[in-house]
Design an enzyme around this catalytic site. Structure first.
Site, PDB file in Angstrom:
ATOM      1  N   HIS A  15      79.586  39.617   8.567  1.00  0.00           N
ATOM      2  CA  HIS A  15      80.409  38.938   9.584  1.00  0.00           C
ATOM      3  C   HIS A  15      79.480  38.095  10.457  1.00  0.00           C
ATOM      4  CE1 HIS A  15      83.983  39.172  12.552  1.00  0.00           C
ATOM      5  NE2 HIS A  15      83.123  38.285  13.049  1.00  0.00           N
ATOM      6  N   HIS A  17      79.067  34.083  12.628  1.00  0.00           N
ATOM      7  CA  HIS A  17      79.578  32.772  13.036  1.00  0.00           C
ATOM      8  C   HIS A  17      78.410  31.797  13.007  1.00  0.00           C
ATOM      9  CE1 HIS A  17      83.401  34.478  14.528  1.00  0.00           C
ATOM     10  NE2 HIS A  17      82.632  35.537  14.732  1.00  0.00           N
ATOM     11  N   ARG A  19      78.955  28.345  13.071  1.00  0.00           N
ATOM     12  CA  ARG A  19      79.364  27.091  13.723  1.00  0.00           C
ATOM     13  C   ARG A  19      79.114  25.906  12.779  1.00  0.00           C
ATOM     14  NH1 ARG A  19      81.710  30.741  16.974  1.00  0.00           N
ATOM     15  NH2 ARG A  19      80.448  31.405  18.740  1.00  0.00           N
ATOM     16  N   LYS A 101      90.801  35.808   6.932  1.00  0.00           N
ATOM     17  CA  LYS A 101      90.584  36.393   8.260  1.00  0.00           C
ATOM     18  C   LYS A 101      91.827  36.231   9.137  1.00  0.00           C
ATOM     19  CE  LYS A 101      88.221  38.010  11.793  1.00  0.00           C
ATOM     20  NZ  LYS A 101      87.044  37.508  12.491  1.00  0.00           N
ATOM     21  N   HIS A 138      90.484  40.764  12.916  1.00  0.00           N
ATOM     22  CA  HIS A 138      90.040  40.957  14.307  1.00  0.00           C
ATOM     23  C   HIS A 138      91.085  41.890  14.922  1.00  0.00           C
ATOM     24  CE1 HIS A 138      88.097  39.588  18.177  1.00  0.00           C
ATOM     25  NE2 HIS A 138      89.141  40.284  18.582  1.00  0.00           N
ATOM     26  N   HIS A 176      84.101  44.384  13.324  1.00  0.00           N
ATOM     27  CA  HIS A 176      83.403  44.729  14.568  1.00  0.00           C
ATOM     28  C   HIS A 176      84.097  45.840  15.366  1.00  0.00           C
ATOM     29  CE1 HIS A 176      86.349  41.781  15.853  1.00  0.00           C
ATOM     30  NE2 HIS A 176      85.629  40.755  15.512  1.00  0.00           N
ATOM     31  N   ASP A 248      78.438  39.923  13.617  1.00  0.00           N
ATOM     32  CA  ASP A 248      79.273  39.112  14.526  1.00  0.00           C
ATOM     33  C   ASP A 248      78.387  38.240  15.414  1.00  0.00           C
ATOM     34  OD1 ASP A 248      81.585  38.041  15.515  1.00  0.00           O
ATOM     35  OD2 ASP A 248      81.986  39.646  16.942  1.00  0.00           O
ATOM     36  N   HIS A 252      76.594  30.895  21.561  1.00  0.00           N
ATOM     37  CA  HIS A 252      77.163  29.999  22.583  1.00  0.00           C
ATOM     38  C   HIS A 252      75.999  29.570  23.466  1.00  0.00           C
ATOM     39  CE1 HIS A 252      81.449  30.918  21.926  1.00  0.00           C
ATOM     40  NE2 HIS A 252      81.079  32.168  21.730  1.00  0.00           N
ATOM     41  N   ALA A 264      82.969  34.666  25.027  1.00  0.00           N
ATOM     42  CA  ALA A 264      82.587  35.923  24.369  1.00  0.00           C
ATOM     43  C   ALA A 264      81.739  35.603  23.148  1.00  0.00           C
ATOM     44  CB  ALA A 264      83.839  36.680  23.947  1.00  0.00           C
TER      45      ALA A 264
HETATM   46  O1  DOR Z   1      82.427  37.871  20.744  1.00  0.00           O
HETATM   47  C1  DOR Z   1      82.951  37.232  19.838  1.00  0.00           C
HETATM   48  N1  DOR Z   1      82.617  35.944  19.607  1.00  0.00           N
HETATM   49  N2  DOR Z   1      83.867  37.816  19.093  1.00  0.00           N
HETATM   50  C2  DOR Z   1      84.586  37.148  18.185  1.00  0.00           C
HETATM   51  O2  DOR Z   1      85.433  37.729  17.586  1.00  0.00           O
HETATM   52  C3  DOR Z   1      84.363  35.691  17.984  1.00  0.00           C
HETATM   53  C4  DOR Z   1      83.052  35.275  18.443  1.00  0.00           C
HETATM   54  C5  DOR Z   1      82.894  33.761  18.562  1.00  0.00           C
HETATM   55  O3  DOR Z   1      83.297  33.054  17.641  1.00  0.00           O
HETATM   56  O4  DOR Z   1      82.348  33.314  19.561  1.00  0.00           O
HETATM   57 ZN    ZN Z   2      83.448  37.373  14.832  1.00  0.00          ZN
END
Ligand code: DOR
Ligand code: ZN
Length: 347
Positions: A15, A17, A19, A101, A138, A176, A248, A252, A264
């Site tokens: 899992h 991300h 981007r 998903k 999720h 997660h 996960d 950011h 988050a």
């Molecule tokens: O904390 C998180 N950030 N949880 C998620 O499910 C998505 C992720 C995000 O894409 O920033």
């Molecule tokens: Zn995620």
């Protein structure tokens, strides 16, 4: 002095991300250098809602992976009502798309296209069940009346149990997981597995909130209690086939984390494996790293096990580790709750 090392089957991240654009280029190396494969989440600004978008995203990623890297990207589709039964059947034989998903609308970053009522998707779950396509979830309700710390448990009770009852042979990954309720629930299931992140294994809500607020630890689902964290650690070190690593890792930039309404997400790919080794070592469970990080996920997803091992070395003194990465929009902080890290990958 005797050298202490650990050889582990190449780990996977079930899992992540990654981007797109500049951030993708900046974060991708940490995934292909540290993992044998990764399941890449579809919540881009324009969500990956069909096979053609997933193929394009896959190609964008592959272009940036050096030939020498032993890494396979696995893709996901974002469940929306644009998805057809036919498309799902194609996913079942697709080479790179490994799951669909489901995001509840409003649960997290870029989840505006998520679902409002899971019952509207029963006709698609039926085809997924028949064709063996994995549903990745999720698992949080988004009802504002439900306390943010209870949203996973309420989701399990009010949504997940209903889906499982209706589709007992549907393969599901509850992503997660954060709570002892979730661990107990997964332990009772046969077709449902769960990913666990590094951050939910290592930090709790006190660490995030009790001595000033730590936006770097803010994630969805939100960190829970120390009791919950310990239940997750027990699940991870148990070696049980239904629990496996999904970081996960969700980058950011600082300006979006430290803000009046911060995002988050925790960027954990760079130090994920050294942190995991250190945590398992503290629990005298180094032998259980392979099931958790390398084997269980592949078995659940029906993939051949990796054969090659990677070597991690324990240094006698704590090592200098990466603190953040830089982008044109600002820094992205690397998750590291430890003062001292001793393990590093041997090149
Ligand atoms: O904390 C998180 N950030 N949880 C998620 O499910 C998505 C992720 C995000 O894409 O920033
Ligand atoms: Zn995620």
């Amino acid at each position: 002095m005797e050298k202490i090392f650990l050889d582990i089957l190449r780990p996977d991240d079930w899992h992540v991300h990654l981007r797109e654009g500049e951030v993708l280029s900046n974060v991708l190396p940490f995934t292909y250098e540290n993992f044998g494969s990764a399941l890449i989440m579809p919540n881009l600004d324009i969500p990956i809602t069909n096979i053609s978008l997933a193929d394009n995203y896959y190609n964008e990623i592959c272009k940036q992976i050096p030939k020498a890297a032993k890494f396979t990207p696995n893709m996901t589709l974002y469940l929306t009502d644009c998805l057809s039964k036919d498309e799902i059947r194609k996913v079942s034989t697709h080479k790179h798309i490994k799951a669909i998903k489901m995001y509840p609308k409003g649960a997290t970053t870029n989840s505006d296209s998520g679902i409002s009522d899971f019952k509207n998707f029963y006709h698609l779950f039926e085809v997924m069940e028949e064709s063996g396509v994995i549903l990745s979830i999720h698992g949080e309700v988004t009802d504002e009346k439900v306390d943010v710390f209870e949203r996973e448990s309420v989701f399990i009770e009010k949504v997940l149990t209903k889906i499982i009852k209706q589709f007992p042979n549907l393969k599901i990954v509850l992503e997660h997981i954060t709570s002892s309720d979730a661990v107990n629930f997964i332990n009772e299931q046969s077709m449902v597995a769960a990913t666990i992140t590094i951050h939910h294994l290592m930090v709790n809500r006190n660490i995030m909130l009790s001595k000033g607020i730590r936006p770097d630890f803010y994630c969805a689902p939100i960190l829970k209690t120390e009791y919950d964290r310990r239940a997750l650690v027990q699940a991870a070190i148990s070696g049980d086939r239904k629990f496996f690593l999904g970081t996960d890792s969700a980058p950011h930039v600082e300006g979006k984390k430290i803000a009046s309404c911060g995002c988050a997400g925790i960027f954990s790919s760079p130090l994920a494996i050294p942190l995991l080794i250190q945590l398992f070592e503290e629990h005298s469970s180094l032998k259980k790293i392979e099931p958790f990080a390398s084997k269980n996920g592949r078995a659940f997803y029906g993939l051949r096990q990796h054969k090659d091992r990677v070597r991690y070395v324990k240094r006698p003194k704590s090592i200098e580790v990466i603190k953040d990465i830089k982008t044109s929009d600002g820094k992205i902080k690397v998750f590291n709750p430890y003062n001292e890290i001793y393990w590093e990958k041997e090149n």
